[in-house]
Design an enzyme around this catalytic site. Structure first.
Site, short mmCIF file in Angstrom:
data_model
loop_
_atom_site.label_atom_id
_atom_site.label_comp_id
_atom_site.label_asym_id
_atom_site.label_seq_id
_atom_site.Cartn_x
_atom_site.Cartn_y
_atom_site.Cartn_z
N ASP A 115 143.42 7.40 -46.09
CA ASP A 115 143.38 7.73 -47.25
C ASP A 115 142.39 8.99 -47.52
OD1 ASP A 115 145.25 6.18 -48.78
OD2 ASP A 115 143.88 4.44 -48.12
N MET A 155 145.88 12.28 -51.35
CA MET A 155 145.66 12.38 -52.56
C MET A 155 144.77 13.48 -52.97
SD MET A 155 145.55 8.13 -52.89
CE MET A 155 144.81 8.01 -51.40
N MET A 199 153.95 4.27 -54.61
CA MET A 199 152.50 3.62 -55.01
C MET A 199 152.84 2.54 -55.90
SD MET A 199 150.00 5.24 -53.37
CE MET A 199 148.63 4.47 -53.93
N ASP A 252 152.17 1.08 -50.95
CA ASP A 252 150.86 1.08 -50.79
C ASP A 252 150.07 0.67 -51.97
OD1 ASP A 252 148.17 1.78 -50.29
OD2 ASP A 252 148.62 3.78 -50.07
N HIS A 300 146.50 3.81 -41.55
CA HIS A 300 146.69 4.45 -42.72
C HIS A 300 145.20 5.33 -43.14
CE1 HIS A 300 149.02 5.65 -46.45
NE2 HIS A 300 147.73 5.22 -47.05
N MET A 307 141.00 11.53 -50.11
CA MET A 307 141.07 11.69 -51.68
C MET A 307 139.70 12.94 -51.90
SD MET A 307 140.67 7.99 -52.96
CE MET A 307 141.52 6.42 -52.23
N HIS A 323 147.48 9.86 -45.94
CA HIS A 323 147.94 9.87 -47.21
C HIS A 323 147.27 10.73 -48.01
CE1 HIS A 323 148.55 7.40 -51.02
NE2 HIS A 323 149.08 8.82 -51.27
N SER A 357 144.83 0.24 -43.88
CA SER A 357 144.24 1.39 -44.49
C SER A 357 142.55 1.27 -44.23
CB SER A 357 144.46 1.23 -46.00
OG SER A 357 143.49 2.20 -46.57
#
Length: 228
Positions: A33, A66, A135, A173, A31, A35, A64, A8
Site C-alpha cells: 500500500d 493511493m 475497495m 481490499d 500487497h 499512500m 496499490h 498486505s
C-alpha cells in the site's frame, strides 16, 4: 477461477519488512500500500522501499497506489520491481493510456475504485486492465471493518467481466478476514487482500493457507464460478 491471497504489508512490522515478506512466501502476491497523505490521509512508503522489497522476496509485488497524479508516478513503481500496479480511477487523468503504459513496461495493470465510485462508467475500459480492485473500506488505513454494502458492487463487476468474456481478476481490499472472505468469493472476487487477518495471526503463513481454503470452498459453490 484460481483463488489468490495477497497479504498486505501495511499490517506488517515496518522495522523488519524483509522478514515479514518471507513469513508469507506461500502467498500469491505481496500487497504493498503506497499512500501520499494527499489522496488519502496517511503516509506510508514509496519507490525506494518497493525496490528493497523486490530484492528481498521472490513473492511478486502488487503495488496499490493511493496517491494523486497516478499518471506520473505509476510507471516508476514498475521500474522499482512491481509485477502489478494498481492506480485509482479517481486519481488518473488518462486511465486507458496509463494502463497501456504499465502493460507495455511488462507489469499487470490494475484500476481501483473507492466505495462511492460506481463500476458502470468504466465498463468500456475493462478490456484494458488485468485486474479491477473494489475497495471494501475507505482507502487510507488498515484494520477497518468490512463494508457489506460493497457486495452488490462486487456482483455487478463480476457480471460485467462475464458479459465481456474477460480474463480479468477481481480483487477486494479492506476488512477481508475469515469472517468476510467467503461472502466476497460468493459475490465474485477471486483475489483477496488481507492485512491484519494475516499479520495479526501467530502464524501468518498458516493464516494465508486457511483463507485460501475458505475462499476456494466458497468459490466452488458460487453461481458465478459455476457459470464461468
Amino acid at each position: 477461477m484460481a483463488v489468490q491471497i495477497n497479504p498486505s504489508i501495511l499490517s506488517a512490522d515496518f522495522s523488519r519488512l524483509a522478514q515479514e515478506a518471507k513469513a508469507v512466501e506461500g502467498a500469491d502476491w505481496l500487497h504493498v500500500d503506497v499512500m501520499d497523505n494527499h489522496f488519502v490521509p496517511n503516509l506510508t512508503l514509496g519507490v525506494p522501499i518497493v525496490e528493497s522489497l523486490a530484492r528481498a522476496t521472490d513473492t511478486p509485488l502488487d503495488c496499490h497506489l493511493m496517491i494523486q497524479d497516478a499518471d506520473r508516478w505509476a510507471p516508476q513503481y514498475v521500474e522499482a520491481g512491481a509485477g502489478s500496479v494498481t492506480f485509482h480511477a479517481e486519481a488518473a487523468a488518462a486511465p486507458v493510456r496509463l494502463a497501456r503504459e504499465i502493460r507495455a513496461m511488462g507489469a499487470r495493470a490494475s484500476m481501483a475504485l473507492k466505495p462511492a465510485t460506481p463500476i458502470e462508467p468504466f465498463e468500456d475500459l475493462l478490456p484494458e486492465l488485468d485486474m479491477l480492485l473494489i475497495m471494501t473500506v475507505e482507502p487510507g488505513f488498515g484494520g477497518q471493518a468490512f463494508l457489506d454494502i460493497m457486495l452488490p458492487k462486487i456482483r455487478r463487476t463480476r457480471e460485467l467481466i462475464s458479459k465481456h468474456g474477460l480474463e480479468l481478476w477481481l480483487q477486494v481490499d479492506g476488512g477481508v478476514s475469515a469472517s468476510t472472505i467467503e461472502r466476497c468469493a460468493e459475490a465474485g472476487a477471486d483475489v483477496f487482500v488481507a492485512g491484519s487477518a494475516v499479520y495479526g495471526a501467530s502464524d501468518p503463513a498458516q493464516a494465508v493457507r486457511a483463507l485460501r481454503t475458505q475462499a476456494q470452498a466458497a468459490t466452488a459453490q458460487a453461481a458465478w464460478a459455476c457459470d464461468h
